[in-house]
Design a protein around this motif. Structure first.
Motif, PDB file in Angstrom:
ATOM      1  N   LEU A 100       0.829  -1.207   0.000  1.00  9.60           N
ATOM      2  CA  LEU A 100       0.000   0.000   0.000  1.00  9.60           C
ATOM      3  C   LEU A 100       0.867   1.262   0.000  1.00  9.60           C
ATOM      4  O   LEU A 100       0.644   2.196  -0.779  1.00  9.60           O
ATOM      5  CB  LEU A 100      -0.899  -0.042   1.244  1.00  9.60           C
ATOM      6  N   LEU A 101       1.885   1.264   0.864  1.00 14.72           N
ATOM      7  CA  LEU A 101       2.726   2.461   0.980  1.00 14.72           C
ATOM      8  C   LEU A 101       3.500   2.696  -0.323  1.00 14.72           C
ATOM      9  O   LEU A 101       3.633   3.841  -0.772  1.00 14.72           O
ATOM     10  CB  LEU A 101       3.689   2.309   2.168  1.00 14.72           C
ATOM     11  N   ARG A 102       4.006   1.599  -0.920  1.00 13.57           N
ATOM     12  CA  ARG A 102       4.759   1.750  -2.176  1.00 13.57           C
ATOM     13  C   ARG A 102       3.856   2.314  -3.270  1.00 13.57           C
ATOM     14  O   ARG A 102       4.291   3.146  -4.074  1.00 13.57           O
ATOM     15  CB  ARG A 102       5.336   0.404  -2.602  1.00 13.57           C
ATOM     16  N   ALA A 103       2.599   1.868  -3.265  1.00 14.49           N
ATOM     17  CA  ALA A 103       1.660   2.344  -4.295  1.00 14.49           C
ATOM     18  C   ALA A 103       1.479   3.852  -4.212  1.00 14.49           C
ATOM     19  O   ALA A 103       1.133   4.506  -5.195  1.00 14.49           O
ATOM     20  CB  ALA A 103       0.328   1.636  -4.148  1.00 14.49           C
ATOM     21  N   TYR A 104       1.671   4.404  -3.017  1.00  8.17           N
ATOM     22  CA  TYR A 104       1.516   5.847  -2.839  1.00  8.17           C
ATOM     23  C   TYR A 104       2.872   6.539  -2.750  1.00  8.17           C
ATOM     24  O   TYR A 104       3.001   7.579  -2.128  1.00  8.17           O
ATOM     25  CB  TYR A 104       0.658   6.156  -1.612  1.00  8.17           C
ATOM     26  N   ASP A 105       3.892   5.899  -3.352  1.00 10.83           N
ATOM     27  CA  ASP A 105       5.218   6.504  -3.481  1.00 10.83           C
ATOM     28  C   ASP A 105       5.929   6.749  -2.163  1.00 10.83           C
ATOM     29  O   ASP A 105       6.691   7.705  -2.030  1.00 10.83           O
ATOM     30  CB  ASP A 105       5.143   7.825  -4.263  1.00 10.83           C
ATOM     31  N   PHE A 106       5.660   5.911  -1.159  1.00  7.41           N
ATOM     32  CA  PHE A 106       6.472   5.980   0.055  1.00  7.41           C
ATOM     33  C   PHE A 106       7.643   5.019  -0.133  1.00  7.41           C
ATOM     34  O   PHE A 106       7.518   4.008  -0.826  1.00  7.41           O
ATOM     35  CB  PHE A 106       5.671   5.553   1.293  1.00  7.41           C
ATOM     36  N   ASP A 107       8.761   5.356   0.512  1.00  5.63           N
ATOM     37  CA  ASP A 107       9.937   4.501   0.417  1.00  5.63           C
ATOM     38  C   ASP A 107      10.079   3.765   1.748  1.00  5.63           C
ATOM     39  O   ASP A 107      10.467   4.356   2.760  1.00  5.63           O
ATOM     40  CB  ASP A 107      11.160   5.384   0.138  1.00  5.63           C
ATOM     41  N   VAL A 108       9.710   2.478   1.771  1.00  4.18           N
ATOM     42  CA  VAL A 108       9.789   1.701   3.010  1.00  4.18           C
ATOM     43  C   VAL A 108      11.245   1.265   3.206  1.00  4.18           C
ATOM     44  O   VAL A 108      11.710   0.327   2.561  1.00  4.18           O
ATOM     45  CB  VAL A 108       8.860   0.484   2.975  1.00  4.18           C
ATOM     46  N   VAL A 109      11.983   1.978   4.077  1.00 10.24           N
ATOM     47  CA  VAL A 109      13.419   1.695   4.210  1.00 10.24           C
ATOM     48  C   VAL A 109      13.666   0.441   5.032  1.00 10.24           C
ATOM     49  O   VAL A 109      14.643  -0.260   4.829  1.00 10.24           O
ATOM     50  CB  VAL A 109      14.191   2.889   4.824  1.00 10.24           C
ATOM     51  N   GLU A 110      12.788   0.167   6.001  1.00 11.80           N
ATOM     52  CA  GLU A 110      12.951  -1.073   6.748  1.00 11.80           C
ATOM     53  C   GLU A 110      11.612  -1.479   7.346  1.00 11.80           C
ATOM     54  O   GLU A 110      10.839  -0.628   7.786  1.00 11.80           O
ATOM     55  CB  GLU A 110      14.003  -0.896   7.864  1.00 11.80           C
ATOM     56  N   VAL A 158      -8.120   3.733   2.246  1.00  4.26           N
ATOM     57  CA  VAL A 158      -6.724   3.996   1.893  1.00  4.26           C
ATOM     58  C   VAL A 158      -6.405   5.478   1.802  1.00  4.26           C
ATOM     59  O   VAL A 158      -5.391   5.938   2.328  1.00  4.26           O
ATOM     60  CB  VAL A 158      -6.368   3.283   0.578  1.00  4.26           C
ATOM     61  N   ARG A 159      -7.294   6.227   1.146  1.00  2.00           N
ATOM     62  CA  ARG A 159      -6.954   7.627   0.927  1.00  2.00           C
ATOM     63  C   ARG A 159      -6.807   8.375   2.255  1.00  2.00           C
ATOM     64  O   ARG A 159      -5.869   9.123   2.463  1.00  2.00           O
ATOM     65  CB  ARG A 159      -8.004   8.303   0.040  1.00  2.00           C
ATOM     66  N   GLN A 160      -7.756   8.131   3.165  1.00  2.00           N
ATOM     67  CA  GLN A 160      -7.683   8.824   4.464  1.00  2.00           C
ATOM     68  C   GLN A 160      -6.484   8.372   5.271  1.00  2.00           C
ATOM     69  O   GLN A 160      -5.863   9.162   5.985  1.00  2.00           O
ATOM     70  CB  GLN A 160      -8.960   8.538   5.262  1.00  2.00           C
ATOM     71  N   PHE A 161      -6.163   7.083   5.134  1.00  2.00           N
ATOM     72  CA  PHE A 161      -5.020   6.545   5.865  1.00  2.00           C
ATOM     73  C   PHE A 161      -3.729   7.222   5.398  1.00  2.00           C
ATOM     74  O   PHE A 161      -2.927   7.691   6.212  1.00  2.00           O
ATOM     75  CB  PHE A 161      -4.952   5.027   5.664  1.00  2.00           C
ATOM     76  N   ASP A 182      -3.507  10.030   3.915  1.00  2.00           N
ATOM     77  CA  ASP A 182      -3.600  11.430   4.331  1.00  2.00           C
ATOM     78  C   ASP A 182      -3.112  11.588   5.777  1.00  2.00           C
ATOM     79  O   ASP A 182      -2.386  12.527   6.101  1.00  2.00           O
ATOM     80  CB  ASP A 182      -5.053  11.879   4.189  1.00  2.00           C
ATOM     81  N   ALA A 183      -3.517  10.635   6.625  1.00  2.00           N
ATOM     82  CA  ALA A 183      -3.102  10.686   8.032  1.00  2.00           C
ATOM     83  C   ALA A 183      -1.581  10.549   8.144  1.00  2.00           C
ATOM     84  O   ALA A 183      -0.935  11.275   8.913  1.00  2.00           O
ATOM     85  CB  ALA A 183      -3.793   9.586   8.835  1.00  2.00           C
ATOM     86  N   ILE A 184      -0.990   9.622   7.368  1.00  2.00           N
ATOM     87  CA  ILE A 184       0.469   9.460   7.415  1.00  2.00           C
ATOM     88  C   ILE A 184       1.163  10.762   7.012  1.00  2.00           C
ATOM     89  O   ILE A 184       2.096  11.218   7.678  1.00  2.00           O
ATOM     90  CB  ILE A 184       0.937   8.337   6.453  1.00  2.00           C
ATOM     91  N   ARG A 185       0.666  11.380   5.939  1.00  2.00           N
ATOM     92  CA  ARG A 185       1.298  12.614   5.458  1.00  2.00           C
ATOM     93  C   ARG A 185       1.184  13.706   6.512  1.00  2.00           C
ATOM     94  O   ARG A 185       2.120  14.468   6.755  1.00  2.00           O
ATOM     95  CB  ARG A 185       0.605  13.079   4.173  1.00  2.00           C
ATOM     96  N   ARG A 186       0.004  13.762   7.168  1.00  2.00           N
ATOM     97  CA  ARG A 186      -0.217  14.790   8.186  1.00  2.00           C
ATOM     98  C   ARG A 186       0.758  14.609   9.339  1.00  2.00           C
ATOM     99  O   ARG A 186       1.358  15.555   9.832  1.00  2.00           O
ATOM    100  CB  ARG A 186      -1.657  14.669   8.694  1.00  2.00           C
ATOM    101  N   VAL A 187       0.911  13.363   9.783  1.00  2.00           N
ATOM    102  CA  VAL A 187       1.823  13.077  10.893  1.00  2.00           C
ATOM    103  C   VAL A 187       3.256  13.402  10.486  1.00  2.00           C
ATOM    104  O   VAL A 187       4.010  14.024  11.240  1.00  2.00           O
ATOM    105  CB  VAL A 187       1.701  11.600  11.329  1.00  2.00           C
ATOM    106  N   ALA A 188       3.644  13.003   9.257  1.00  2.00           N
ATOM    107  CA  ALA A 188       5.000  13.261   8.775  1.00  2.00           C
ATOM    108  C   ALA A 188       5.285  14.763   8.765  1.00  2.00           C
ATOM    109  O   ALA A 188       6.410  15.194   9.034  1.00  2.00           O
ATOM    110  CB  ALA A 188       5.180  12.673   7.385  1.00  2.00           C
ATOM    111  N   ALA A 189       4.243  15.550   8.500  1.00  2.00           N
ATOM    112  CA  ALA A 189       4.419  16.995   8.448  1.00  2.00           C
ATOM    113  C   ALA A 189       4.390  17.632   9.836  1.00  2.00           C
ATOM    114  O   ALA A 189       4.394  18.858   9.960  1.00  2.00           O
ATOM    115  CB  ALA A 189       3.331  17.608   7.568  1.00  2.00           C
ATOM    116  N   GLY A 190       4.340  16.801  10.893  1.00  2.00           N
ATOM    117  CA  GLY A 190       4.357  17.335  12.254  1.00  2.00           C
ATOM    118  C   GLY A 190       2.968  17.558  12.823  1.00  2.00           C
ATOM    119  O   GLY A 190       2.817  18.103  13.911  1.00  2.00           O
ATOM    120  N   GLY A 191       1.948  17.121  12.099  1.00  2.00           N
ATOM    121  CA  GLY A 191       0.576  17.291  12.582  1.00  2.00           C
ATOM    122  C   GLY A 191       0.146  16.118  13.451  1.00  2.00           C
ATOM    123  O   GLY A 191       0.967  15.333  13.914  1.00  2.00           O
TER     124      GLY A 191
END
Lengths: 425, 215
Positions: free
Chosen positions: B19-29, B113-116, B118-127
């Motif tokens: 799922l994360l790869r599909a949304y262009d996240f890089d799963v490093v580990e 998926v979309r909201q999930f 969105d939540a990851i991006r929000r958290v990554a941005a410090g939200g």
């Protein structure tokens, strides 16, 4: 020992001796109960014996309860009544229970023996004190001219009598000093020997209590399993079937009608999250995850946070009780707090947990209007039943007008070392 | 965006990676135990960590503890915690360092998926991303509080979304109202609850939670 102690010790022993003498009439008073009880049995044939026997037995048992209480006080341990409880309430069953109860016949044997032992143990201490005192003063009486006075075969003509008599009197007093409390204890031990439940009865009682609590536990377990089965069957299982159907139909429709397929997929997602939420509730009812994670303290804090009222949690535990006990304790508090929210009208509540003297003690209190009772089918009765499996007890103090305090006690000898599970603030 | 994943169930781990790869996240580990997670977080310092509460070896709240420990060593490290169930106690612990960049969601939310994402991006941005379930519990608990009772139903909705960590824009989109209207509602809410006005998304959530929980 100072003179003052000596006087005080003698005074207390004299008082004990006087009280023992005062008990003599009480011991003798029981004697008429023997023929009364025995006469009642043949009269059962003409019916009048049934109420008569019940009445006399009740009287006799009340009379013996006085002895039990007294002996328990002397020996510093409570003496339990050994009587069997009738299985149902009809007068004939009660008569049969009474007649077949070995305790009834032990009581009968006790009455005459106690009259003898009671008289001896009552008279002896005071006799020793008075005799000793008399021995000490005889020389004075002789000096005043009382020729006919004799003390233990020593009279005024015996050689060395003026020295021997007071010495002998002093010896009597020493014996009286030593023996007074011991004689009273001997009497009390005798009462315990005949009136306390015999090892056999105590064991039989224990077996009956255990059998009852096991039956309760088995019932509760079976009901719980039925509930889980029903919840799974009607809830999560049905939703998963619906989910499979929606997915299957979406698969069919994907090429022909993508919009309809999307709707079905959305529906499938909904079903899956509903199934999950039902499973979550079910798991919480079986064993709350936070209890597994954080033990009793964390779980109670979580419970307090989720409660509609402010709940103060005060837990001091050196480790974790065994899992089933922990779970029973948790559910007891959860149920009690639910009751607080539903019925008490309180504005705040508190929970206190301690482990002392091999017992886990929990208290749940509120500032509501009181009047809580463990009625059949109610939540508190449910807690009580769950607790019997662990030899636990439930106490409710809830005067009208409040406040209410519910106490739960569970025997827990050891707390497990919890390093690695709770090893942090 | 670099992601470290902590999840012990193989099925779920593979699903999340896909799922994360599909949304262009890089799963490093992707790790499956608490200690390994802590090490991975401190070593990689990812842009965001997605963590299961319950991990081996204890199968209790090992993942949550690893996340909190990692945030002590790497302040502000964004962590999104996933759990089979949500507990106010844990939400509180996650928020306790007031650093922002935390999320606490039910695992079910992954299915949207979309909201999930969105939540990851929000958290990554410090939200912040708090599960609606936590917010519902908080709101239910404070039901007897008078200031909360003075809120209109619409203001309550806005408050719930705000407490989940959404921005005014996201709230507007969700409720089909203009952003200006959301701004008006938030001003009203802050006024009624007696909270200091703040532009920072994260502090806004903390203020709301602090009020709701009477910290």
């Amino acid at each position: 020992m100072t003179d003052h102690d000596l006087v005080r010790g003698a005074a207390s022993r004299l008082r004990t001796a006087a009280l023992a003498l005062a008990r003599v009439p009480l011991c003798v008073l029981g004697l008429p109960l023997i023929p009364l009880q025995l006469y009642a049995y043949p009269l059962i044939l003409v019916t009048i014996g049934v109420p008569l026997l019940l009445l006399i037995t009740a009287l006799a048992r009340r009379y013996l309860a006085v002895h039990r209480r007294w002996a328990g006080g002397v020996l510093g341990e409570e003496i339990a009544a050994p009587y069997r409880l009738p299985a149902n309430r009809g007068p004939m069953t009660r008569v049969r229970t009474i007649a077949t109860d070995p305790a009834t016949w032990r009581d009968l044997a006790f009455l005459p023996l106690n009259a003898v032992v009671g008289v001896v143990c009552g008279v002896l201490p005071l006799a020793l004190w008075l005799g000793g005192a008399f021995g000490v003063v005889t020389p004075v009486l002789w000096a005043l001219g009382a020729d006919s006075v004799e003390f233990s075969g020593i009279d005024v003509d015996t050689p060395g009598n003026f020295v021997v008599a007071p010495l002998l009197g002093l010896l009597y007093l020493l014996v009286a000093w030593w023996a007074t409390p011991r004689i009273v204890r001997v009497h009390a031990s005798f009462v315990r020997w005949l009136l306390a439940p015999s090892a056999h009865t105590a064991l039989a009682d224990r077996v009956r209590v255990l059998a009852d609590s096991r039956a309760d536990t088995v019932d509760a377990q079976a009901a719980e399993l039925r509930r889980i089965e029903r919840d799974l069957h009607d809830g999560a299982q049905a939703r998963l079937v619906a989910l499979g159907m929606s997915l299957g139909m979406a698969e069919e429709l994907l090429a022909r009608d993508p919009d309809a397929a999307r709707d079905l997929l959305a529906e499938a997602r909904q079903s899956s999250s509903q199934a999950l939420s039902e499973l979550r509730d079910l798991v919480r009812g079986i064993h709350p995850p936070v209890l597994a994670d954080r033990g009793l303290e964390g779980a109670l804090r979580a419970l307090a946070l989720a409660h509609p009222l402010p709940v103060e949690v005060d837990v001091v535990l050196a480790g974790r009780p065994e899992a089933p006990v922990e779970s029973a304790a948790y559910f007891a508090v959860a149920e009690a707090l639910t009751n607080v929210a539903k019925h008490s009208g309180a504005t705040s509540a508190w929970v206190r947990v301690r482990h002392e003297d091999g017992r886990l003690g929990l208290m749940i209190g509120d500032n509501g209007h009181g009047g809580a009772e463990a009625t059949e089918g109610g939540g508190l009765r449910g807690i009580e039943r769950r607790l019997t499996a662990f030899d636990g007890t439930l106490g409710i103090a809830s005067p009208l007008g409040g406040p209410t305090i519910v106490t739960v006690e569970l025997p827990v000898s050891d707390l497990a070392d919890s390093v690695g599970r709770l090893g942090r603030p | 965006m670099r992601v470290v994943l902590g999840e012990d169930l193989v099925l779920l781990r593979d699903g999340l990676i896909r799922l994360l790869r599909a949304y262009d996240f890089d799963v490093v580990e992707a790790v499956d135990t608490g200690p390994a997670l802590l090490k991975a977080l401190v070593d990689h310092r990812p842009d965001v960590a997605v963590v299961d509460v319950r991990l081996p070896p204890t199968f209790t709240d090992e993942g949550l503890r690893a996340a909190i420990d990692a945030r002590k060593r790497v302040p502000g490290l964004p962590v999104l915690v996933l759990s089979q169930y949500v507990e106010q106690l844990y939400a509180r612990e996650l928020l306790s360092d007031r650093g922002g960049g935390v999320g606490y969601l039910l695992k079910d939310r992954v299915s949207d998926v979309r909201q999930f994402v969105d939540a990851i991006r929000r958290v990554a941005a410090g939200g912040t991303a708090m599960d609606p379930e936590v917010i519902t519990q908080l709101l239910a608990r404070s039901g007897r509080d008078r200031p909360l009772a003075t809120l209109t139903p619409r203001e309550r909705e806005v408050l719930a979304l705000m407490a989940e960590g959404r921005s005014n824009g996201a709230i507007a989109a969700r409720l089909f109202i203009t952003e200006k209207a959301v701004g008006k509602h938030t001003a009203n809410i802050f006024g009624k609850l007696g909270l200091p006005l703040s532009e920072d998304d994260n502090r806004r959530v903390l203020a709301v939670l602090a009020y709701l929980d009477r910290l």
